[in-house]
Design a protein around this motif. Structure first.
Motif, PDB file in Angstrom:
ATOM      1  N   VAL A 211      -0.759 -13.504 -10.050  1.00  0.00           N
ATOM      2  CA  VAL A 211      -0.593 -12.104  -9.654  1.00  0.00           C
ATOM      3  C   VAL A 211       0.129 -11.955  -8.317  1.00  0.00           C
ATOM      4  CG1 VAL A 211      -2.566 -11.257 -10.984  1.00  0.00           C
ATOM      5  CG2 VAL A 211      -2.912 -12.048  -8.614  1.00  0.00           C
ATOM      6  N   SER A 212       0.150 -13.022  -7.510  1.00  0.00           N
ATOM      7  CA  SER A 212       0.830 -12.952  -6.217  1.00  0.00           C
ATOM      8  C   SER A 212       2.338 -12.827  -6.365  1.00  0.00           C
ATOM      9  CB  SER A 212       0.517 -14.208  -5.383  1.00  0.00           C
ATOM     10  OG  SER A 212      -0.849 -14.299  -5.070  1.00  0.00           O
ATOM     11  N   ALA A 219       8.151 -11.361 -16.503  1.00  0.00           N
ATOM     12  CA  ALA A 219       8.215 -11.435 -17.967  1.00  0.00           C
ATOM     13  C   ALA A 219       7.136 -10.579 -18.624  1.00  0.00           C
ATOM     14  CB  ALA A 219       8.064 -12.878 -18.425  1.00  0.00           C
ATOM     15  N   PRO A 220       7.459  -9.923 -19.740  1.00  0.00           N
ATOM     16  CA  PRO A 220       6.437  -9.235 -20.532  1.00  0.00           C
ATOM     17  C   PRO A 220       5.298 -10.192 -20.881  1.00  0.00           C
ATOM     18  CG  PRO A 220       8.623  -8.685 -21.321  1.00  0.00           C
ATOM     19  CD  PRO A 220       8.801  -9.782 -20.324  1.00  0.00           C
ATOM     20  N   THR A 221       4.079  -9.664 -20.907  1.00  0.00           N
ATOM     21  CA  THR A 221       2.911 -10.528 -21.023  1.00  0.00           C
ATOM     22  C   THR A 221       1.893  -9.954 -22.009  1.00  0.00           C
ATOM     23  OG1 THR A 221       3.185 -11.246 -18.719  1.00  0.00           O
ATOM     24  CG2 THR A 221       1.029 -11.620 -19.739  1.00  0.00           C
ATOM     25  N   THR A 239      -7.419  -7.245 -13.032  1.00  0.00           N
ATOM     26  CA  THR A 239      -6.487  -7.415 -11.913  1.00  0.00           C
ATOM     27  C   THR A 239      -5.071  -7.641 -12.425  1.00  0.00           C
ATOM     28  OG1 THR A 239      -8.200  -8.350 -10.487  1.00  0.00           O
ATOM     29  CG2 THR A 239      -5.922  -8.845  -9.913  1.00  0.00           C
ATOM     30  N   LEU A 240      -4.931  -8.501 -13.409  1.00  0.00           N
ATOM     31  CA  LEU A 240      -3.608  -8.782 -13.979  1.00  0.00           C
ATOM     32  C   LEU A 240      -2.995  -7.519 -14.565  1.00  0.00           C
ATOM     33  CD1 LEU A 240      -1.389 -10.777 -14.874  1.00  0.00           C
ATOM     34  CD2 LEU A 240      -2.762 -11.220 -16.928  1.00  0.00           C
ATOM     35  N   ASP A 241      -3.749  -6.794 -15.365  1.00  0.00           N
ATOM     36  CA  ASP A 241      -3.238  -5.562 -15.977  1.00  0.00           C
ATOM     37  C   ASP A 241      -2.806  -4.553 -14.922  1.00  0.00           C
ATOM     38  OD1 ASP A 241      -3.557  -6.446 -18.535  1.00  0.00           O
ATOM     39  OD2 ASP A 241      -5.347  -5.291 -18.977  1.00  0.00           O
ATOM     40  N   ASN A 248       5.488  -1.906 -13.544  1.00  0.00           N
ATOM     41  CA  ASN A 248       6.139  -1.397 -14.749  1.00  0.00           C
ATOM     42  C   ASN A 248       6.592  -2.513 -15.692  1.00  0.00           C
ATOM     43  OD1 ASN A 248       6.947   0.806 -16.333  1.00  0.00           O
ATOM     44  ND2 ASN A 248       9.055   0.673 -15.602  1.00  0.00           N
ATOM     45  N   ILE A 249       5.741  -3.540 -15.813  1.00  0.00           N
ATOM     46  CA  ILE A 249       6.016  -4.654 -16.713  1.00  0.00           C
ATOM     47  C   ILE A 249       5.341  -4.401 -18.060  1.00  0.00           C
ATOM     48  CG2 ILE A 249       5.748  -7.133 -17.099  1.00  0.00           C
ATOM     49  CD1 ILE A 249       7.702  -6.347 -14.863  1.00  0.00           C
ATOM     50  N   HIS A 250       6.103  -4.536 -19.121  1.00  0.00           N
ATOM     51  CA  HIS A 250       5.544  -4.351 -20.453  1.00  0.00           C
ATOM     52  C   HIS A 250       4.456  -5.395 -20.687  1.00  0.00           C
ATOM     53  CE1 HIS A 250       5.085  -3.468 -24.618  1.00  0.00           C
ATOM     54  NE2 HIS A 250       5.562  -4.636 -25.013  1.00  0.00           N
ATOM     55  N   HIS A 251       3.270  -4.930 -21.077  1.00  0.00           N
ATOM     56  CA  HIS A 251       2.172  -5.861 -21.324  1.00  0.00           C
ATOM     57  C   HIS A 251       1.184  -5.255 -22.314  1.00  0.00           C
ATOM     58  CE1 HIS A 251       0.590  -3.189 -18.192  1.00  0.00           C
ATOM     59  NE2 HIS A 251      -0.630  -3.546 -18.565  1.00  0.00           N
TER      60      HIS A 251
END
Length: 286
Positions: A211-212, A219-221, A239-241, A248-251
């Motif tokens: 996350v840092s 990358a999308p996750t 935390t990751l989400d 604004n990363i697709h996940h």
């Protein structure tokens, strides 16, 4: 009777897959077959080996690659733990290449970071040289392997070759108080990262936390966490989400019923594979 027949069919399928593993050609059904190369050495040590599966279909087509990265607390584990799951993925993605890798295991005198992420980079270089093109990559790992998948994609993938990350029960924030209950946390805190590579102002745990390194180009996750996991708390998922959303990363994130090792048990495994297929069909998003 139907239940007994289902069990028999499942048993025969497993036997067939296990037999196929011993052959150079792996056949997984009508029109689905792969050429298999076992224990290919991609580096200079005995640990730096992988199993490679290249589909027979559309040989001339440039194919995306799944790089499969096992767990084991950074200090243990082996690619064989994910062989059956890799075969299941191959049935769903018959037009992809699969590299199921081992990497150098960490010790108190041999830190895992950045050697283990370097190993992912060496695998990629080997595959590019062998295939003679620059493939798009899907990094998929469980537990420590998921952590390494995210860390490589978010921080070390300078050329942005990673198309997507599949994070299965992976620690995303090593400084999370909830993760400090991990039985081997003292090793993670003190020995996982080589201090020579630390950036001023960062602790070892923050440096090694995926996350840092998340930013708007990450990358999308797709993530998969157990609601009864006693090793990786759901705070890691939240935390990751949160940080992926901020950038604004697709996940996509899903929870399964079970603990840390239950993700590849029925019906969790099929659910995950179906979600991966849908996730990868979507247009590239950031």
């Amino acid at each position: 009777m139907k239940k007994i027949l289902s069990i028999i069919v499942c048993f025969l399928s497993i036997c067939f897959l296990c037999i196929s593993c011993k052959e150079k050609k792996v056949t997984l059904g009508k029109g689905i077959s792969f050429e298999k190369e076992e224990n290919i050495r991609y580096g200079n040590t005995a640990e730096q080996v992988m199993d490679l599966y290249i589909p027979h279909q559309e040989v001339s087509k440039k194919k995306d690659i799944f790089i499969i990265i096992h767990g084991g607390g950074w200090r243990g584990g082996d690619k064989s733990q994910l062989t059956f799951f890799t075969l299941s993925l191959m049935q769903k993605f018959p037009d992809h290449i699969f590299a199921n890798i081992n990497y150098r295991l960490a010790t108190a005198t041999q830190p895992g970071i950045p050697e283990q992420t370097d190993d992912i980079g060496e695998v990629i270089q080997y595959l590019e040289k062998k295939l003679k093109y620059n493939p798009r990559l899907i990094l998929l790992g469980n537990s420590a392997g998921a952590h390494l998948s995210m860390l490589y994609a978010y921080h070390f993938d300078a050329k942005k070759r990673v198309k997507a990350v599949v994070n299965i029960v992976g620690p995303s924030d090593l400084s999370d108080p909830g993760f400090e209950k991990y039985a081997d946390y003292s090793f993670v805190k003190n020995f996982l990262v080589n201090p020579q590579f630390l950036i001023p102002g960062m602790t070892k745990t923050s440096y090694a936390s995926p996350v840092s390194w998340i930013d708007s180009t990450s990358a999308p996750t797709l993530s998969y966490y157990g609601n009864r996991d006693q090793i990786i708390p759901l705070s890691q998922m939240r935390t990751l989400d949160s940080i992926l959303l901020q950038n604004n990363i697709h996940h996509e994130t899903y929870e399964f019923n079970g603990g840390h090792l239950d993700w590849d048990k029925s019906p969790n495994d099929k659910f995950l594979i179906d979600k991966i297929a849908l996730f990868l069909k979507q247009p590239d998003k950031k």
